[in-house]
Write a protein that holds these residues in place. Structure first.
Motif, mmCIF file in Angstrom:
data_model
loop_
_atom_site.group_PDB
_atom_site.id
_atom_site.type_symbol
_atom_site.label_atom_id
_atom_site.label_comp_id
_atom_site.label_asym_id
_atom_site.label_seq_id
_atom_site.Cartn_x
_atom_site.Cartn_y
_atom_site.Cartn_z
ATOM 1 N N ASP A 109 71.018 84.532 -1.787
ATOM 2 C CA ASP A 109 72.034 85.588 -1.712
ATOM 3 C C ASP A 109 71.850 86.635 -2.809
ATOM 4 O OD1 ASP A 109 73.292 84.474 0.509
ATOM 5 O OD2 ASP A 109 74.696 83.306 -0.697
ATOM 6 N N ALA A 110 71.522 86.176 -4.012
ATOM 7 C CA ALA A 110 71.351 87.119 -5.131
ATOM 8 C C ALA A 110 70.185 88.072 -4.867
ATOM 9 C CB ALA A 110 71.127 86.358 -6.435
ATOM 10 N N GLY A 111 69.097 87.565 -4.308
ATOM 11 C CA GLY A 111 67.962 88.423 -3.968
ATOM 12 C C GLY A 111 68.306 89.413 -2.880
ATOM 13 N N ALA A 112 69.078 88.967 -1.884
ATOM 14 C CA ALA A 112 69.513 89.864 -0.813
ATOM 15 C C ALA A 112 70.395 90.976 -1.373
ATOM 16 C CB ALA A 112 70.249 89.087 0.272
ATOM 17 N N LYS A 126 61.166 100.441 8.822
ATOM 18 C CA LYS A 126 61.299 100.060 10.229
ATOM 19 C C LYS A 126 61.347 98.543 10.419
ATOM 20 C CE LYS A 126 59.217 104.204 12.185
ATOM 21 N NZ LYS A 126 60.450 104.902 12.022
ATOM 22 N N GLU A 127 60.685 97.798 9.530
ATOM 23 C CA GLU A 127 60.640 96.339 9.651
ATOM 24 C C GLU A 127 61.015 95.685 8.330
ATOM 25 O OE1 GLU A 127 56.975 94.670 11.108
ATOM 26 O OE2 GLU A 127 56.660 96.367 12.459
ATOM 27 N N LEU A 128 61.925 94.728 8.417
ATOM 28 C CA LEU A 128 62.323 93.949 7.254
ATOM 29 C C LEU A 128 62.280 92.473 7.644
ATOM 30 C CD1 LEU A 128 63.346 93.825 4.353
ATOM 31 C CD2 LEU A 128 65.678 94.136 5.251
ATOM 32 N N HIS A 129 61.371 91.744 7.023
ATOM 33 C CA HIS A 129 61.156 90.325 7.326
ATOM 34 C C HIS A 129 61.718 89.485 6.180
ATOM 35 C CE1 HIS A 129 58.145 91.210 10.560
ATOM 36 N NE2 HIS A 129 58.082 92.344 9.876
ATOM 37 N N LEU A 130 62.805 88.778 6.465
ATOM 38 C CA LEU A 130 63.460 87.951 5.459
ATOM 39 C C LEU A 130 63.665 86.512 5.922
ATOM 40 C CD1 LEU A 130 66.190 90.513 4.305
ATOM 41 C CD2 LEU A 130 64.118 89.861 3.072
ATOM 42 N N ALA A 131 62.892 86.052 6.886
ATOM 43 C CA ALA A 131 63.049 84.701 7.412
ATOM 44 C C ALA A 131 62.853 83.652 6.325
ATOM 45 C CB ALA A 131 62.053 84.462 8.547
ATOM 46 N N ASN A 132 63.569 82.560 6.443
ATOM 47 C CA ASN A 132 63.405 81.394 5.567
ATOM 48 C C ASN A 132 63.521 81.733 4.085
ATOM 49 O OD1 ASN A 132 62.843 79.640 7.820
ATOM 50 N ND2 ASN A 132 60.845 80.652 7.931
ATOM 51 N N GLY A 136 72.564 83.396 2.721
ATOM 52 C CA GLY A 136 73.804 83.007 3.387
ATOM 53 C C GLY A 136 74.686 84.212 3.647
ATOM 54 N N ASP A 137 75.929 83.933 3.946
ATOM 55 C CA ASP A 137 76.873 84.997 4.280
ATOM 56 C C ASP A 137 77.035 86.019 3.152
ATOM 57 O OD1 ASP A 137 77.370 84.013 6.814
ATOM 58 O OD2 ASP A 137 79.132 82.853 6.205
ATOM 59 N N ASP A 138 77.093 85.563 1.905
ATOM 60 C CA ASP A 138 77.278 86.498 0.789
ATOM 61 C C ASP A 138 76.147 87.517 0.708
ATOM 62 O OD1 ASP A 138 79.650 85.277 0.087
ATOM 63 O OD2 ASP A 138 78.739 84.032 -1.479
ATOM 64 N N ARG A 161 70.785 80.762 6.149
ATOM 65 C CA ARG A 161 72.061 80.035 6.262
ATOM 66 C C ARG A 161 73.195 80.984 6.629
ATOM 67 N NH1 ARG A 161 73.599 78.854 1.498
ATOM 68 N NH2 ARG A 161 72.077 80.046 0.373
ATOM 69 N N ILE A 162 72.983 81.792 7.625
ATOM 70 C CA ILE A 162 73.963 82.807 7.994
ATOM 71 C C ILE A 162 74.981 82.198 8.953
ATOM 72 C CG2 ILE A 162 74.289 85.080 9.037
ATOM 73 C CD1 ILE A 162 71.255 85.547 8.302
ATOM 74 N N GLY A 163 76.253 82.315 8.567
ATOM 75 C CA GLY A 163 77.329 81.775 9.395
ATOM 76 C C GLY A 163 78.009 82.865 10.203
ATOM 77 N N ILE A 164 79.202 82.562 10.643
ATOM 78 C CA ILE A 164 79.971 83.494 11.472
ATOM 79 C C ILE A 164 80.288 84.776 10.712
ATOM 80 C CG2 ILE A 164 82.182 83.815 12.653
ATOM 81 C CD1 ILE A 164 82.054 80.812 13.345
ATOM 82 N N ILE A 165 80.648 84.647 9.454
ATOM 83 C CA ILE A 165 81.004 85.842 8.660
ATOM 84 C C ILE A 165 79.804 86.778 8.537
ATOM 85 C CG2 ILE A 165 81.688 86.636 6.356
ATOM 86 C CD1 ILE A 165 83.337 83.993 6.156
#
Length: 172
Positions: A109-112, A126-132, A136-138, A161-165
């Motif tokens: 989350d801190a890196g995001a 145009k492309e942002l790859h952040l898989a794995n 999370g939500d934050d 770990r992305i949830g509903i929020i």
């Protein structure tokens, strides 16, 4: 062809951290060679120390990079913060950036959040790859509103770990 040799040279230098690499990388990036458009250090497991050196070299470079490919490099939030800070403090050098691949690191989350701050300086992304990346939500709550500042066409968030929020924030 020149671009491939420069990048391969750069990769070798990153693996030889103990040999005054900072000066060599700066020399490589400071050539302001128009052929240097892509930095591809995929699957090198460089770690934050090498990424900090890369960030320092990018800060002093005027090359107009289009692709920054750093998957599988053990980049933590601290390493990503050093890259994001360079982009945030730039004066248009990264307007040409169209692809950023950071998948399979551990930016969390801190890196995001750090990346979100840099998004305004990447208008043509145009492309942002952040898989794995253990995001999370934050992290998504910070990143989602900034995605509209780019020309984003592809976003890879698989395996986080992305949830509903977070999902709701992305949908808005």
């Amino acid at each position: 062809l020149l671009q491939r040799y420069v990048i391969e040279f750069f990769s070798i230098l990153l693996s030889e951290m103990s040999r005054g690499i900072d000066t060599e990388i700066l020399r490589c990036l400071h050539k302001d060679d128009e052929a240097l458009k892509i930095i591809n250090l995929s699957n090198r497991r460089c770690g934050d120390a090498a990424i900090s050196i890369l960030a320092s070299a990018m800060k002093n470079s005027r090359c107009e990079l289009t692709d920054l490919e750093l998957p599988l490099n053990c980049i933590s939030p601290r390493g990503l913060a050093s890259l994001a800070a360079v982009i945030c403090n730039s004066h248009g050098e990264y307007d040409c950036m169209v692809r950023v691949r950071l998948n399979s690191n551990d930016i969390g989350d801190a890196g995001a959040c750090s990346l979100a701050l840099a998004m305004r300086k990447l208008p043509n992304l145009k492309e942002l790859h952040l898989a794995n990346n253990s995001i999370g939500d934050d992290g998504i709550l910070s990143l989602a509103p900034k995605l509209t500042l780019t020309s984003l066409e592809y976003l890879d968030l698989y395996g986080n770990r992305i949830g509903i929020i977070g999902s709701t924030a992305l949908g808005q």
